[in-house]
Design a protein around this motif. Sequence first.
Motif, short mmCIF file in Angstrom:
data_model
loop_
_atom_site.label_atom_id
_atom_site.label_comp_id
_atom_site.label_asym_id
_atom_site.label_seq_id
_atom_site.Cartn_x
_atom_site.Cartn_y
_atom_site.Cartn_z
N ASN A 46 -1.19 6.65 12.52
CA ASN A 46 -1.71 5.52 12.06
C ASN A 46 -1.29 5.52 10.55
OD1 ASN A 46 -3.87 3.51 10.74
ND2 ASN A 46 -4.00 3.18 13.05
N TRP A 47 -0.96 4.31 9.97
CA TRP A 47 -0.89 4.15 8.56
C TRP A 47 -2.02 4.52 7.65
CZ3 TRP A 47 3.78 4.84 6.48
CH2 TRP A 47 4.86 4.36 7.25
N LYS A 48 -3.47 4.37 8.06
CA LYS A 48 -4.40 4.50 7.35
C LYS A 48 -4.72 5.94 6.86
CE LYS A 48 -7.74 5.03 11.32
NZ LYS A 48 -8.83 4.46 12.05
N GLU A 49 -4.06 6.82 7.83
CA GLU A 49 -4.13 8.13 7.46
C GLU A 49 -3.07 8.89 6.39
OE1 GLU A 49 -3.85 10.95 11.24
OE2 GLU A 49 -3.44 8.94 12.09
N ASP B 119 0.64 -1.30 -0.02
CA ASP B 119 0.07 -0.09 0.14
C ASP B 119 0.82 1.51 -0.04
OD1 ASP B 119 -2.58 -1.45 0.28
OD2 ASP B 119 -1.72 -1.93 2.34
N PRO C 107 -2.51 0.55 5.69
CA PRO C 107 -3.63 -0.21 6.48
C PRO C 107 -3.93 0.22 7.81
CG PRO C 107 -1.39 -1.33 6.53
CD PRO C 107 -1.28 -0.18 5.51
N ASP C 108 -4.92 -0.14 8.35
CA ASP C 108 -5.07 0.47 9.81
C ASP C 108 -4.07 -0.33 10.84
OD1 ASP C 108 -6.02 1.34 12.05
OD2 ASP C 108 -8.26 0.26 11.80
#
Length: 291
Positions: free
Chosen positions: A147-150, A128, A154-155
């Motif tokens: 957090n990587w989702k930002e 990702d 991934p979460d």
Amino acid sequence: MRTWKRLTAILIAGVMTMSFVACGNSDTNADSSGASGTITGSGSSALLPLAQDAAEAFKEKNPDVSITLNAGGSGTGLKQVSDGTVDIGNSDVAAEEKLEPDKAAELVDHKVCVVTMAPVINHDLAADIKSLTKQQLIDIFTGKVTNWKEVGGPDEEILLITRPETSGTRALFQEYALDGNEEATNSSLETDDSGTLIQSVADNKGAIGYVALSYLTNNDKVSTVAIDGVEPSLENTYNGTYPVWGYEHMYTKGEATGAVKAYIDYIMSDEYSAKLEEQGYGVTSKMTVER
């Protein structure tokens, strides 16, 4: 008869004097071969692989030279060469960034190559996260984004693998990747050993750190991240499109002499330049931009 004896005595004395001078200089031979003596160095972990490789090649030509090299960070190397406890202080940054002006002024800078620093992440993130903008990188390393989702990943909680304040790698990355912003210290692991950093990133999901390209040659434990779509590579460093690079310095207190000079001259020679790129370092003369 007396005249001949006198001339003979003068000639013998001259030969003895010349022999004495030659022997007296044998330990300070600055040629690329035939040097002898001891060399000690410490400092940058980013420069250590090159320094060690060059030392092995140099000792093949100069078996009478003893070379001891350690890491410890650029700040440590600069302090030790300034104090006179080592012959060479290896640094990713200029001495003025780590020493008082009067101490830095006593040192002589030898720019031996160019080093490129690359952000590296755990393999689980690589599907990702292939590129980050510089602002995203700043937000991650300053703790604004946790957090990587930002940033499209991934979460997964972000784990920073950082370096101590004595590290020249940290100073270089902070200046050119983070635009001078200070790294966050909360929820992070810290090490100035690049091998340990790579292993820590590889072992921890959500981890991100940064290392010199030289530590990524033939190393697939971690994944690199592009910055604004530009991959960290020697080609992109040479053409000026990749921003996170600097000069690798070998500092001596005063002009280098003897075996120390011969060793540094060998690293900067045409003979050794091809090996620089094999190890992931850049040749200074190939840069199209300067700092």
